[in-house]
Scaffold this motif. Structure first.
Motif, PDB file in Angstrom:
ATOM      1  N   ARG A   1      24.928  19.611 -19.085  1.00  0.00           N
ATOM      2  CA  ARG A   1      26.253  19.690 -19.699  1.00  0.00           C
ATOM      3  C   ARG A   1      27.273  18.853 -18.935  1.00  0.00           C
ATOM      4  O   ARG A   1      28.035  18.084 -19.537  1.00  0.00           O
ATOM      5  CB  ARG A   1      26.733  21.144 -19.753  1.00  0.00           C
ATOM      6  CG  ARG A   1      28.002  21.325 -20.598  1.00  0.00           C
ATOM      7  CD  ARG A   1      28.578  22.721 -20.466  1.00  0.00           C
ATOM      8  NE  ARG A   1      29.177  22.947 -19.160  1.00  0.00           N
ATOM      9  CZ  ARG A   1      30.387  22.484 -18.809  1.00  0.00           C
ATOM     10  NH1 ARG A   1      31.109  21.776 -19.653  1.00  0.00           N
ATOM     11  NH2 ARG A   1      30.865  22.730 -17.606  1.00  0.00           N
ATOM     12  N   GLN A   2      27.268  18.975 -17.617  1.00  0.00           N
ATOM     13  CA  GLN A   2      28.254  18.235 -16.834  1.00  0.00           C
ATOM     14  C   GLN A   2      27.954  16.739 -16.780  1.00  0.00           C
ATOM     15  O   GLN A   2      28.854  15.902 -16.902  1.00  0.00           O
ATOM     16  CB  GLN A   2      28.352  18.817 -15.420  1.00  0.00           C
ATOM     17  CG  GLN A   2      28.952  20.220 -15.402  1.00  0.00           C
ATOM     18  CD  GLN A   2      29.374  20.687 -14.018  1.00  0.00           C
ATOM     19  OE1 GLN A   2      29.619  19.889 -13.121  1.00  0.00           O
ATOM     20  NE2 GLN A   2      29.479  21.998 -13.843  1.00  0.00           N
TER      21      GLN A   2
ATOM     22  N   GLN B   1      28.743  14.481 -19.928  1.00  0.00           N
ATOM     23  CA  GLN B   1      30.142  14.184 -20.239  1.00  0.00           C
ATOM     24  C   GLN B   1      30.485  12.725 -19.968  1.00  0.00           C
ATOM     25  O   GLN B   1      31.510  12.224 -20.440  1.00  0.00           O
ATOM     26  CB  GLN B   1      31.058  15.117 -19.451  1.00  0.00           C
ATOM     27  CG  GLN B   1      30.951  16.572 -19.900  1.00  0.00           C
ATOM     28  CD  GLN B   1      31.802  17.522 -19.064  1.00  0.00           C
ATOM     29  OE1 GLN B   1      32.682  17.091 -18.321  1.00  0.00           O
ATOM     30  NE2 GLN B   1      31.535  18.804 -19.178  1.00  0.00           N
ATOM     31  N   SER B   2      29.623  12.034 -19.231  1.00  0.00           N
ATOM     32  CA  SER B   2      29.807  10.602 -19.001  1.00  0.00           C
ATOM     33  C   SER B   2      28.778   9.820 -19.807  1.00  0.00           C
ATOM     34  O   SER B   2      27.569  10.021 -19.645  1.00  0.00           O
ATOM     35  CB  SER B   2      29.649  10.265 -17.517  1.00  0.00           C
ATOM     36  OG  SER B   2      29.661   8.857 -17.327  1.00  0.00           O
TER      37      SER B   2
ATOM     38  N   SER C   1      24.049  14.461 -24.722  1.00  0.00           N
ATOM     39  CA  SER C   1      24.766  13.282 -25.188  1.00  0.00           C
ATOM     40  C   SER C   1      23.809  12.360 -25.918  1.00  0.00           C
ATOM     41  O   SER C   1      22.597  12.627 -25.992  1.00  0.00           O
ATOM     42  CB  SER C   1      25.373  12.541 -23.995  1.00  0.00           C
ATOM     43  OG  SER C   1      24.337  12.039 -23.160  1.00  0.00           O
TER      44      SER C   1
END
Length: 239
Positions: free
Chosen positions: A19-20, A23-24, A48
């Motif tokens: 999840r973290q 984000q990129s 993603s």
């Protein structure tokens, strides 16, 4: 664009890593789960466009080998910059050293120790690890002999034994990988007591807090950090 490979991503800490990192858009993520036929709703929700969900049961050597083959196809000429071995089990937390179930201990050794060992070995053989790869093996405060001696009530013996074995495995990896990848760094990580299914209701940390801290440590690693045992806060854990 850094490449991350994370095991045990269907829930808990592995899921929060995805999840973290997702984000990129710059991050390519190999999100490994025991089976792609299980319920992956949560994982798919945080993934993603550059996240690849792959089957890798770290308790099964055949599954690890197949994962490495699939990873090589997906990565093409790319290599893994960060290998986060977060998959682990604790099936019999109530057991003390006086009530160990032999099958429970062997299962934990197979998943918690041989899983990370063979994942690193097979990826190295396939030339899928970057020359300065950062490898994090998820240990526990329960893998610390000093902290285990202080534990009350007395329990988690099998899990502690497997994590102590993982600690020793990581020391060997930290030395052995230097022969092939001089810039490689291998560390152990204590995620703290986290509110996950394994951590239980009484845990004090959220997955967000723990993973954020661990990623800060991992991203800041230098060669002199090789073979160290870190807490998610960045402090070193006593052996």
């Amino acid at each position: 664009m850094p490449v991350y490979c994370i095991t045990g991503t269907n829930r808990g800490l592995g899921l929060e890593f995805v999840r973290q990192l997702a984000q990129s858009a710059d991050n390519t993520i190999l999100a490994c789960t025991r089976s792609v036929s299980s319920d992956l709703t949560d994982l798919k929700a945080v993934a993603s466009s550059s996240t690849h969900i792959l089957a890798c049961d770290v308790g099964d050597l055949g599954s690890i080998r197949e994962f490495v083959k699939e990873a090589a196809k997906i990565l093409a000429g790319k290599k893994i910059d960060f290998l986060l071995n977060s998959a682990g089990i604790n099936p019999a937390g109530w057991q003390s050293s006086l009530s160990l179930g032999p099958d429970d201990v062997l299962t934990q050794i197979r998943v918690n120790v041989l899983g990370p060992a063979k994942t690193v070995e097979f990826l190295l053989q396939a030339d899928r690890l970057a020359k300065d790869v950062r490898i994090m093996n998820m240990s526990s405060g329960l893998g610390s002999m000093q902290r285990s001696l202080e534990l009350k009530p007395r329990k988690f013996a099998g899990y502690s034994i497997s994590k102590a074995a993982l600690n020793m495995l990581s020391i060997h990896q930290a030395g052995d990988l230097k022969e092939n990848l001089p810039g490689a760094v291998v560390i152990l990580m204590d995620p703290g007591w986290v509110k996950t299914r394994m951590g239980g209701e009484g845990a004090i940390l959220t997955p967000e807090e723990s993973i954020s801290g661990m990623l800060k440590v991992v991203h800041g690693l230098k060669e002199e950090d090789n073979a160290k045992f870190y807490h998610y806060s960045g402090k070193q854990v006593p052996w």
